[in-house]
Design a protein around this motif. Structure first.
Motif, PDB file in Angstrom:
ATOM      1  N   HIS A 136      20.126  14.662  73.101  1.00 44.46           N
ATOM      2  CA  HIS A 136      19.934  15.941  73.512  1.00 44.46           C
ATOM      3  C   HIS A 136      20.964  16.440  74.347  1.00 44.46           C
ATOM      4  O   HIS A 136      21.765  15.443  74.986  1.00 44.46           O
ATOM      5  CB  HIS A 136      18.697  15.890  74.282  1.00 44.46           C
ATOM      6  CG  HIS A 136      18.294  17.195  74.847  1.00 44.46           C
ATOM      7  ND1 HIS A 136      18.121  18.276  74.148  1.00 44.46           N
ATOM      8  CD2 HIS A 136      17.932  17.429  76.183  1.00 44.46           C
ATOM      9  CE1 HIS A 136      17.920  19.436  74.957  1.00 44.46           C
ATOM     10  NE2 HIS A 136      17.894  18.840  76.322  1.00 44.46           N
TER      11      HIS A 136
ATOM     12  N   GLU B 250      16.233  17.732  81.438  1.00 46.65           N
ATOM     13  CA  GLU B 250      16.936  17.393  80.322  1.00 46.65           C
ATOM     14  C   GLU B 250      16.928  15.908  80.036  1.00 46.65           C
ATOM     15  O   GLU B 250      16.908  15.688  78.833  1.00 46.65           O
ATOM     16  CB  GLU B 250      18.331  18.146  80.274  1.00 46.65           C
ATOM     17  CG  GLU B 250      18.224  19.495  80.543  1.00 46.65           C
ATOM     18  CD  GLU B 250      17.380  20.449  79.725  1.00 46.65           C
ATOM     19  OE1 GLU B 250      17.299  19.857  78.493  1.00 46.65           O
ATOM     20  OE2 GLU B 250      16.991  21.402  79.961  1.00 46.65           O
TER      21      GLU B 250
ATOM     22  N   ALA C 219      15.589  14.062  76.634  1.00 47.62           N
ATOM     23  CA  ALA C 219      15.959  12.937  75.910  1.00 47.62           C
ATOM     24  C   ALA C 219      15.326  12.017  75.490  1.00 47.62           C
ATOM     25  O   ALA C 219      15.354  11.403  74.445  1.00 47.62           O
ATOM     26  CB  ALA C 219      17.458  12.910  76.525  1.00 47.62           C
TER      27      ALA C 219
ATOM     28  N   SER D 231      18.020  17.115  69.115  1.00 44.18           N
ATOM     29  CA  SER D 231      17.467  18.432  69.528  1.00 44.18           C
ATOM     30  C   SER D 231      18.539  19.547  68.751  1.00 44.18           C
ATOM     31  O   SER D 231      19.424  19.534  68.408  1.00 44.18           O
ATOM     32  CB  SER D 231      17.594  18.335  70.994  1.00 44.18           C
ATOM     33  OG  SER D 231      18.904  18.687  71.434  1.00 44.18           O
TER      34      SER D 231
ATOM     35  N   GLU E  75       9.773  21.691  70.601  1.00 41.40           N
ATOM     36  CA  GLU E  75      11.289  21.339  70.326  1.00 41.40           C
ATOM     37  C   GLU E  75      11.568  21.294  69.011  1.00 41.40           C
ATOM     38  O   GLU E  75      10.777  20.517  68.064  1.00 41.40           O
ATOM     39  CB  GLU E  75      11.529  20.072  70.885  1.00 41.40           C
ATOM     40  CG  GLU E  75      13.129  19.753  70.874  1.00 41.40           C
ATOM     41  CD  GLU E  75      13.876  20.529  71.977  1.00 41.40           C
ATOM     42  OE1 GLU E  75      15.036  20.860  71.645  1.00 41.40           O
ATOM     43  OE2 GLU E  75      13.342  20.827  73.360  1.00 41.40           O
TER      44      GLU E  75
END
Length: 798
Positions: free
Chosen positions: A61, A76, A80, A95, A123
């Motif tokens: 990610h 974030e 991940a 992602s 996502e």
């Protein structure tokens, strides 16, 4: 194999500029300068592992992370990890943000939109290469609802509950007051377990179900089972979340039968009361910590356009709201139109203020009042009556107090605990959250019992203060701890008596004087006693007791002449009343005034010796000991070290099990050693004296010992000495007091002055660090390795 696995991964990742951020077990967290570097490293690592026995899943990610002492953190990083957790051995998943940074001709499979286990949004995920893998372990194959916001401050609870549900426990109930976030926590736990139960994870909301007999059909409808629910579930590995069970407790036996017949079924329940079934694990969910509540407030305020930081105002708001997530969120929503400062001022009327929750939330979760009222309505008539009655207590209260004041019995109190309207604290005490008490207090005021209950409440705590005063010398630690626990209720009793029983107010305030003095409530005690002494009436002995206490506190707050006048009046009144024991005690108070407030040590010695002679005439060994303490102090102050040391050793020998006498004896022996220059002996004695002072919870005496340790250790560790001395200065300022005694000031100049000179340019910084230190931390520092345990044994924070 694990060693070889690590070697291959580190070699591949390092070859493409990867930086190892964290390693736990067989997991790695690497950061790369670019998405291309990361995807190349993943491809190389998978190729190297392809012929081996281990299959490794990888998630990529791209996003910003915050750097802390513990490494990278932030949403974030969390995302991940979720992407990696969704994959299978040998699979590389990444992602949408990473995909946009990779070459268009890269061999990629589009896996579509997936909901990750943080429950917020979806996502778009991709896979490196065209190999076929099972469906991603996301939460799409479940009916768990989307959450509007991320979960804050429940990491430990999530981890513990996941562990419980994957162990031997088959029925887990999350209980707690309305608004603690039981539903949100259960959804997060369930999301974490998607993929762990091969037959699915299902959420069954029960708030709208009114008939307990319909529980089975509601479960069947939700999971798509035929009429025979038990037969359908038999042999299936499934987790069912039953949300809001508290109004359907009559259905608990049916749930028990279902669990008995289906051995692989796990059930997670949220309820304000436990189900009381065999094998049930009751997990009591507490409100958020103040730091987590402040973080929640700041985030939710940001959602309505108010940018904040978790400062003291925000923390004060969260404390007033007991850290209840629902209350915090409703309050944060009000920052759309109110500043945090204005909001804090309005929180005295907390129930009317906290309205306007999300329109898609259940009605009972749109206002704090409705949430509490839901629990109240589930009580029977005696339970409602008892809830209103115990609202007369301001803080935590003992069982004996509830029985005497409210006519409570243990069964009734236990039912309120089961309903999450009370919580147990310690072995024989209960606590009602302030937000719940606001509602219960409204019910009390609307009843015909409010006046009589307040009168009984005041009488109970007035009697407690009187007992504590009578036993303050023979069992100080025990009674000091009791008064500390009930201080808020003692304040409420005094407030009521001020308007309804002036004589009782005089007696109670006078009885509490010693406690206020020793626990550092100097300004409050002085003000309350001054007010009480303006009231008419009251017994002469009660007024004399109040005069004695007021004189000592007034002098300690810097008003020496007024304090001396009050103590002189008290001594005259005790002489008129012919109470030798109280007269001896007042003479000791006068002696300490001379020691600490005027520096007239000959006058101090005379007062203490008068008290000593009087106690001997009365055959009062306790009075003799207390007067002897003053005599020793006066001799130390006068510089008569040899005589002071001899009498202090006698004092230590007669201290027995009395920690206050032991404290003073060690202190005087330390003073004598320091005056002789024997710093090692002085430091040891001050530490012993500090431990004894901690046992009785005496803030002021503890501060002198910390200062003593600072002086005794100043040559060995001058920076530490400055920190300790700075912490004491800050404490005294916070208490509204200061001390300047000639012999003590001379010792400070000699030893702490040397520390200032020895540290040089670092002195100011060390002093400032000490002033910023919590006094508990200063105590721990003074006592070294055993400091934390010594402080913990007191069961209170100094």
């Amino acid at each position: 194999m694990l060693g070889e696995h690590r070697h291959i991964l580190r070699q591949a990742f390092g070859a493409h500029g990867g930086v190892e951020v964290d390693t736990q077990g067989d997991s790695f967290f690497f950061a790369f300068p670019s998405a291309n570097d990361a995807i190349a490293a993943a491809a190389q690592a998978q190729a190297a592992l392809q012929d081996g026995p281990l299959r490794v899943r990888m998630g990529l990610h791209t996003g910003e992370a915050m750097v802390t002492a513990e490494g990278y953190v932030g949403v974030e990083v969390h995302r991940a990890a979720r992407i990696a957790g969704a994959g299978h051995g040998g699979q590389v998943v990444f992602s949408e943000t990473t995909r946009r940074l990779l070459p268009d001709d890269l061999s990629v499979r589009d896996l579509g939109l997936h909901r990750l286990k943080d429950l917020i949004g979806a996502e778009h995920l991709y896979q490196l290469g065209e190999e076929n893998f099972p469906a991603l372990r996301t939460i799409d194959a479940t009916n768990l609802p989307n959450a509007a916001n991320r979960l804050i401050g429940r990491d430990r609870e999530v981890e513990e509950l996941v562990s419980v549900l994957t162990g031997d426990t088959r029925l887990l109930t999350i209980t707690g007051p309305g608004g603690t976030g039981k539903t949100r926590l259960s959804l997060q736990v369930a999301a974490e377990l998607v993929g762990s139960f091969k037959d699915g994870v299902f959420w069954v909301p029960l708030a709208g179900l009114s008939d307990p007999d319909l529980l089975a059909s509601e479960i069947a409808k939700t999971i798509g089972a035929p009429d025979d629910l038990t037969g359908y579930l038999r042999g299936k590995a499934m987790l069912i979340v039953l949300d809001n069970f508290e109004h359907l407790l009559d259905a608990a036996p049916a749930l028990s039968a279902l669990l008995t017949a289906t051995r692989q079924l796990r059930v997670l329940v949220t309820s304000r009361a436990p189900l009381h079934l065999a094998g049930e694990r009751d997990f009591r969910l507490d409100p958020l910590s103040m730091s987590d509540a402040a973080a929640l407030f700041v985030e939710r305020a940001g959602a309505v356009g108010r940018s904040l930081k978790p400062d003291s105002t925000v923390e004060s708001i969260c404390r007033r709201l007991d850290g209840l997530p629902l209350a915090v969120e409703l309050a944060a929503a009000r920052t759309r139109v109110l500043s945090p400062e204005a909001l804090r001022e309005r929180l005295d009327s907390v129930l009317p203020l906290l309205t306007g929750g999300p329109s898609d939330a259940p009605q009972r979760q749109r206002t704090l009042r409705a949430t509490i009222e839901w629990s109240y309505d589930l009580l029977d008539a005696p339970g409602r009556e008892l809830l209103a009655r115990v609202a007369v207590f301001v803080g935590g209260f003992p069982i004996a107090g509830a029985e005497e004041v409210c006519g409570a019995d243990l069964d009734g109190l236990e039912r309120l605990v089961d309903s999450s309207l009370l919580k147990t604290v310690g072995d024989d005490r209960f606590l009602m959250l302030e937000t719940i008490r606001d509602y219960a207090l409204e019910r009390l005021e609307a009843s015909t019992e409010a006046g009589s209950l307040r009168e009984r409440h005041a009488a109970y705590f007035s009697d407690l203060a009187d007992q504590a005063h009578r036993h303050r010398f023979d069992a100080e630690a025990e009674w000091s701890e009791r008064l500390d626990a009930d201080h808020d209720d003692l304040r409420a009793a005094l407030d009521w008596m001020a308007g309804n029983d002036p004589g009782g107010a005089i007696a109670t305030a006078g009885a509490l004087g010693w406690f206020w003095f020793s626990h550092g409530h100097l300004i409050e005690g002085k003000q309350r006693l001054a007010e009480a002494l303006t009231f008419p009436g009251g017994a002469d002995a009660a007024r004399a007791r109040a005069l004695s206490a007021s004189g000592a506190l007034t002098a300690r707050c810097g008003e020496t002449e007024d304090g001396l006048a009050l103590l002189t009046a008290a001594i005259s009144l005790w002489r008129e009343l012919g109470d030798g024991t109280e007269l001896a005690s007042a003479l000791c108070d006068l002696g300490w005034l001379f020691v600490y407030d005027t520096g007239d040590f000959p006058a101090a010695l005379d007062s203490f010796e008068q008290s000593l002679d009087l106690s001997r005439d009365l055959a009062d060994p306790g009075g003799e000991t207390r007067a002897l303490v003053g005599v020793c102090q006066s001799l130390v102050a006068l510089g008569e070290v040899e005589r002071a040391e001899s009498m202090s050793r006698d004092l230590l020998a007669r201290s027995g099990d009395d920690p206050r006498t032991e404290h003073f004896a060690h202190h005087f022996l330390a003073d004598c050693a320091l005056m002789r220059g024997d710093v090692g002996e002085a430091e040891r004695r001050y530490e012993e004296s500090l431990r004894a002072a901690l046992a009785i919870g005496d803030v002021l005496e503890s501060s002198f010992e910390v200062q003593g340790v600072a002086m005794a250790s100043s040559a060995r560790d001058p920076e530490r000495a400055l920190r300790l001395a700075g912490a004491v200065e800050a404490l005294w300022e916070s208490l509204g007091t200061s001390f300047s005694v000639a012999f003590w000031d001379d010792l400070l100049d000699r030893y702490i002055g040397a520390a200032w000179a020895g540290v040089g340019s670092r002195a100011e910084e060390a002093w400032a660090e000490g002033r910023a230190m919590a006094f508990d931390d200063a105590v721990t520092m003074a006592l070294g390795a055993g400091g934390a345990s010594a402080l913990a044994q007191t069961n209170r924070a100094i």
